[in-house]
Design an enzyme around this catalytic site. Structure first.
Site, short mmCIF file in Angstrom:
data_model
loop_
_atom_site.label_atom_id
_atom_site.label_comp_id
_atom_site.label_asym_id
_atom_site.label_seq_id
_atom_site.Cartn_x
_atom_site.Cartn_y
_atom_site.Cartn_z
N GLN A 173 0.83 -25.62 57.40
CA GLN A 173 0.48 -26.72 58.31
C GLN A 173 -0.84 -26.42 59.02
OE1 GLN A 173 3.67 -29.41 60.22
NE2 GLN A 173 3.52 -27.73 61.64
N GLU B 271 -4.18 -27.65 57.34
CA GLU B 271 -4.62 -29.02 57.62
C GLU B 271 -5.18 -29.10 59.04
OE1 GLU B 271 -1.85 -31.97 56.17
OE2 GLU B 271 -1.98 -31.10 54.16
N GLU B 272 -4.50 -28.42 59.97
CA GLU B 272 -4.98 -28.41 61.36
C GLU B 272 -6.42 -27.89 61.41
OE1 GLU B 272 -2.38 -26.72 64.29
OE2 GLU B 272 -4.00 -26.35 65.71
N ARG B 273 -6.72 -26.85 60.64
CA ARG B 273 -8.04 -26.22 60.72
C ARG B 273 -9.11 -27.06 60.04
NH1 ARG B 273 -5.06 -20.37 60.22
NH2 ARG B 273 -4.43 -20.42 62.41
N ALA C 77 -9.77 -29.87 62.46
CA ALA C 77 -10.58 -29.45 63.62
C ALA C 77 -12.05 -29.32 63.24
CB ALA C 77 -10.05 -28.13 64.17
#
Ligand SMILES: Cc1cc2nc3c(=O)[nH]c(=O)nc-3n(C[C@H](O)[C@H](O)[C@H](O)COP(=O)(O)OP(=O)(O)OC[C@H]3O[C@@H](n4cnc5c(N)ncnc54)[C@H](O)[C@@H]3O)c2cc1C
Length: 384
Positions: free
Chosen positions: A237, A240-242, A245
């Site tokens: 997960q 995708e967050e990185r 960002a």
């Protein structure tokens, strides 16, 4: 990778931001909160909250390049807090549920989140465990068909407004990478409490909460995927967050540069425009080059990700570079504004404050460097 559908998404989302978000940013920043339910309901109706989510649950079933295009466009919002809150909803609290959740769980939690009826938050970090995710202390003990959850979460974005939390908890003993699970926890369940709303140096419009879980009982069917796989799911997960960002940083950085160029072109010192100093226009040209390098790196990571490759290294590099530039660019630009850069309302000073989070949240710069060093095979064995 880019098609006219991506262009259309960028255009329509930009119109939405101009009409429904930017006119309210000052009010939301001052209030230190934005109306998540109201805004997300509007975004859900237009399909923005489920671009990459499965069609069966109200999403559009598109590949991750559409999330990246959306994250980039959200960078046009006049603050960092609102895009971050949207990113938590679309790309931080929901990817594991979309990928591994049971059909029943996705109908109960994912579909209303995609519609914008539910606000989601992600409960990973704790008071004693941020960078070292494996050391979290929150437990979910089995009791009959239920889990009984005890512990606390720290720094939870959307935490005071959320309807449910994607919670990482220890569900067993044994190896720290194999004893955790992700669980959907409705925030109205008895025993869940918001201990405090945290005041911060930036990202004002985004609410950040400390949460307590005191004998919170939820059915075991609220677990996402297999028991013991939570750490692995969370690490996936994080990819995708990185990427999200990194993509989200680009437009804000370019906007910071553009508004500074406008100012220094007009501002005259010692008989000439500040922009006419070689040290200034060289620096601005250097920074533009850096921002375009970030864009190229992020697009390359995205391209490989949608081709099904492991992009742990490239996504970490993108996040690291975004964090570095969000410190470097507003700092350099603020300097060229002189005293005006040191004022509260200045867009550059807001990015200076909001952007500082990028080197800390979602994995600090040093954590990214450790991941990159591991991928390069140069991380010392004696270090964990
Ligand atoms: C505004 C905000 C919103 C957030 N939103 C969420 C959210 O929604 N959900 C959630 O779960 N978390 C959230 N976080 C938490 C965020 O992900 C953590 O703050 C981050 O992971 C760092 O953890 P920490 O703050 O405990 O710092 P620590 O883990 O205590 O680290 C402190 C510092 O130590 C250094 N360091 C860390 N590891 C290493 C290393 N291996 N080598 C060398 N130096 C190192 C770094 O400089 C780091 O900044 C949020 C945080 C903030 C501030």
């Amino acid at each position: 990778m880019w098609t006219h559908e991506h262009d259309e998404l960028r255009r329509s989302l930009s119109r939405f931001i101009d009409a429904e978000i930017n006119p309210h940013v000052e009010e939301w920043e001052a209030a230190e909160i934005f109306p998540a339910h109201e805004l997300f309901a509007k975004m859900g109706r237009l399909g923005y909250l489920g671009l990459t989510k499965p069609v069966e649950y109200g999403g559009s079933g598109l590949d991750y390049s559409y999330s990246v295009a959306m994250a980039e466009t959200l960078g046009r919002i006049d603050c960092g807090g609102v895009p971050m809150a949207i990113g938590v909803q679309t790309d931080m609290a929901t990817p594991a549920l979309a990928r591994f959740g049971s059909d029943e769980l996705r109908r109960e939690f994912l579909a209303p989140t995609v519609r914008g009826e539910f606000v989601a938050c992600l409960g990973v970090s704790e008071v004693g465990a941020g960078s070292d995710v494996a050391s979290i202390r929150t437990t979910a003990r089995k009791d009959g068909d239920d889990y009984v959850i005890n512990g606390g979460k720290m720094w939870t974005t959307n935490g005071t407004q959320a309807d449910w939390c994607c919670l990482l908890a220890n569900t067993g003993e044994g190896a720290v990478h194999k004893n955790k699970s992700l669980i959907c926890v409705p925030m109205k369940t008895r025993g869940v409490s918001v201990a405090k709303k945290i005041r911060k140096i930036g990202m004002f419009s985004s609410d950040t909460a400390q949460l307590h879980f005191d004998d919170v009982r939820v059915p075991q069917r609220y677990r996402i995927g297999e028991e013991g796989q939570g750490f692995i799911y969370q690490m996936q997960q994080f990819q995708e967050e990185r990427l999200w960002a990194a993509a989200n940083a680009i437009e804000g950085l370019l906007g910071c540069l553009d508004t500074t160029i406008e100012y220094v072109r007009e501002r005259r010192i010692f008989g000439q425009a500040v922009l006419e100093q070689q040290v200034v226009f060289h620096r601005l040209a250097e920074l533009k080059t850096e921002i375009e390098s970030l864009r190229a790196l992020t697009y390359r990571a995205t391209e490989l990700y949608i081709a099904g490759q492991d992009v742990t290294e490239l996504a970490s590099m993108s996040k690291l570079k975004a964090g570095r530039l969000l410190r470097e660019v507003p700092d350099a630009c603020l300097q060229y504004w002189g005293g005006m850069g040191y004022t509260w309302e200045n867009r550059v000073s807001r990015l200076y404050r909001d952007g500082r989070l990028a080197s800390i949240g979602g994995g600090a710069d040093e954590v990214m460097l450790g991941i990159i060093a591991k991928a390069m095979g140069i991380f010392p064995k004696q270090l964990r």
